[in-house]
Design a protein around this motif. Structure first.
Motif, PDB file in Angstrom:
ATOM      1  N   ALA A   5       0.540   7.393  -3.296  1.00 52.60           N
ATOM      2  CA  ALA A   5      -0.473   6.852  -4.207  1.00 52.60           C
ATOM      3  C   ALA A   5      -1.429   7.948  -4.653  1.00 52.60           C
ATOM      4  O   ALA A   5      -2.016   7.872  -5.728  1.00 52.60           O
ATOM      5  CB  ALA A   5      -1.241   5.722  -3.531  1.00 52.60           C
ATOM      6  N   PHE A   6      -1.596   8.968  -3.808  1.00 53.01           N
ATOM      7  CA  PHE A   6      -2.426  10.120  -4.160  1.00 53.01           C
ATOM      8  C   PHE A   6      -1.915  11.337  -3.407  1.00 53.01           C
ATOM      9  O   PHE A   6      -1.138  11.218  -2.466  1.00 53.01           O
ATOM     10  CB  PHE A   6      -3.918   9.864  -3.877  1.00 53.01           C
ATOM     11  CG  PHE A   6      -4.240   9.644  -2.422  1.00 53.01           C
ATOM     12  CD1 PHE A   6      -4.627  10.705  -1.619  1.00 53.01           C
ATOM     13  CD2 PHE A   6      -4.175   8.379  -1.872  1.00 53.01           C
ATOM     14  CE1 PHE A   6      -4.928  10.512  -0.283  1.00 53.01           C
ATOM     15  CE2 PHE A   6      -4.481   8.176  -0.541  1.00 53.01           C
ATOM     16  CZ  PHE A   6      -4.858   9.242   0.262  1.00 53.01           C
ATOM     17  N   PRO A  67      -3.754  11.909  -9.041  1.00 54.84           N
ATOM     18  CA  PRO A  67      -4.805  11.501  -8.109  1.00 54.84           C
ATOM     19  C   PRO A  67      -4.803  12.366  -6.851  1.00 54.84           C
ATOM     20  O   PRO A  67      -3.746  12.667  -6.295  1.00 54.84           O
ATOM     21  CB  PRO A  67      -4.462  10.048  -7.792  1.00 54.84           C
ATOM     22  CG  PRO A  67      -3.032   9.875  -8.164  1.00 54.84           C
ATOM     23  CD  PRO A  67      -2.735  10.892  -9.218  1.00 54.84           C
ATOM     24  N   GLU A  73      -8.990   6.365  -9.739  1.00 57.61           N
ATOM     25  CA  GLU A  73      -8.628   5.125 -10.421  1.00 57.61           C
ATOM     26  C   GLU A  73      -7.109   5.057 -10.606  1.00 57.61           C
ATOM     27  O   GLU A  73      -6.486   6.008 -11.050  1.00 57.61           O
ATOM     28  CB  GLU A  73      -9.320   5.072 -11.787  1.00 57.61           C
ATOM     29  CG  GLU A  73      -9.029   3.818 -12.553  1.00 57.61           C
ATOM     30  CD  GLU A  73      -9.711   3.783 -13.915  1.00 57.61           C
ATOM     31  OE1 GLU A  73      -9.696   2.705 -14.524  1.00 57.61           O
ATOM     32  OE2 GLU A  73     -10.237   4.817 -14.367  1.00 57.61           O
ATOM     33  N   GLN A  74      -6.532   3.930 -10.236  1.00 55.04           N
ATOM     34  CA  GLN A  74      -5.098   3.725 -10.407  1.00 55.04           C
ATOM     35  C   GLN A  74      -4.849   3.165 -11.805  1.00 55.04           C
ATOM     36  O   GLN A  74      -5.298   2.075 -12.124  1.00 55.04           O
ATOM     37  CB  GLN A  74      -4.563   2.763  -9.340  1.00 55.04           C
ATOM     38  CG  GLN A  74      -4.712   3.286  -7.922  1.00 55.04           C
ATOM     39  CD  GLN A  74      -3.960   4.589  -7.703  1.00 55.04           C
ATOM     40  OE1 GLN A  74      -2.786   4.696  -8.032  1.00 55.04           O
ATOM     41  NE2 GLN A  74      -4.636   5.587  -7.141  1.00 55.04           N
ATOM     42  N   THR A  94      -1.927   7.923 -19.546  1.00 51.27           N
ATOM     43  CA  THR A  94      -1.146   7.751 -18.327  1.00 51.27           C
ATOM     44  C   THR A  94       0.335   7.565 -18.658  1.00 51.27           C
ATOM     45  O   THR A  94       0.690   6.835 -19.576  1.00 51.27           O
ATOM     46  CB  THR A  94      -1.654   6.543 -17.530  1.00 51.27           C
ATOM     47  OG1 THR A  94      -3.045   6.723 -17.267  1.00 51.27           O
ATOM     48  CG2 THR A  94      -0.913   6.391 -16.209  1.00 51.27           C
TER      49      THR A  94
END
Length: 177
Positions: A5-6, A67, A73-74, A94
């Motif tokens: 996720a990051f 990220p 922020e996703q 994005t």
């Protein structure tokens, strides 16, 4: 393929691998590509909750952001966000990549046929990153990095000079018209 996720650690190698795969599989031999160039990430650094750098591929030069923390922020594909860099505002869009997950990018130049060597485009990418992180006071008053259209970084063309020296720095700072 699974992706985090990051990226708590610098993802330069992962970015390079992901885009080299695109270079070799989807872009190979297309007229938009400059065969003298290869994929490379330049100047990847932390900025707020993101990693940001200049991504060179045979078909484009772009800024890329991934990220760096869980606080980033996703975003979902096609989302646009404006970020305030020391030099000014830049709009990112994005995109989703199977290996990297969602990342944000800002197209700078395409195609890159005017570059004869990897070193030339690398120097341009270095200069872009330097300009992005310079406060406006450190750049001549008539020149600054501006966003011309969503997703594109452009250079303010208000330079008073009428000479066309042809240097990359002049191009980046908007002296050439």
């Amino acid at each position: 393929m699974s992706h985090p996720a990051f990226y708590s650690n610098n993802p330069a190698e992962l970015i390079t691998q992901a885009f080299r795969q695109i270079e070799q599989n989807q872009m190979q031999g297309l007229p938009v590509c400059n065969e003298q160039l290869t994929t490379e990430i330049v100047g990847l650094t932390r900025f707020q909750a993101f990693w940001v750098g200049a991504l060179i591929t045979p078909w484009t030069l772009q800024l890329i952001m991934l990220p760096a923390t869980a606080d980033a922020e996703q975003l979902v594909e096609s989302d646009h966000r404006t970020y305030e860099f020391p030099q000014g505002k830049v709009v990112f869009m994005t995109t989703e990549n199977e290996a990297l997950g969602p990342y944000q990018s800002c197209a700078l130049m395409s195609p890159l046929h005017s570059f004869e060597t990897q070193e030339q485009i690398r120097q341009t990418a270095v200069e872009v990153m330097e300009l992005m992180f310079q406060p406006p006071a450190e750049v001549e008053q008539t020149q600054s990095v501006q966003v011309a259209v969503p997703g594109r970084l452009d250079i303010d063309r208000e330079s008073k000079s009428t000479e066309k020296s042809g240097s990359r720095r002049d191009f980046l700072r908007g002296a050439l018209k």
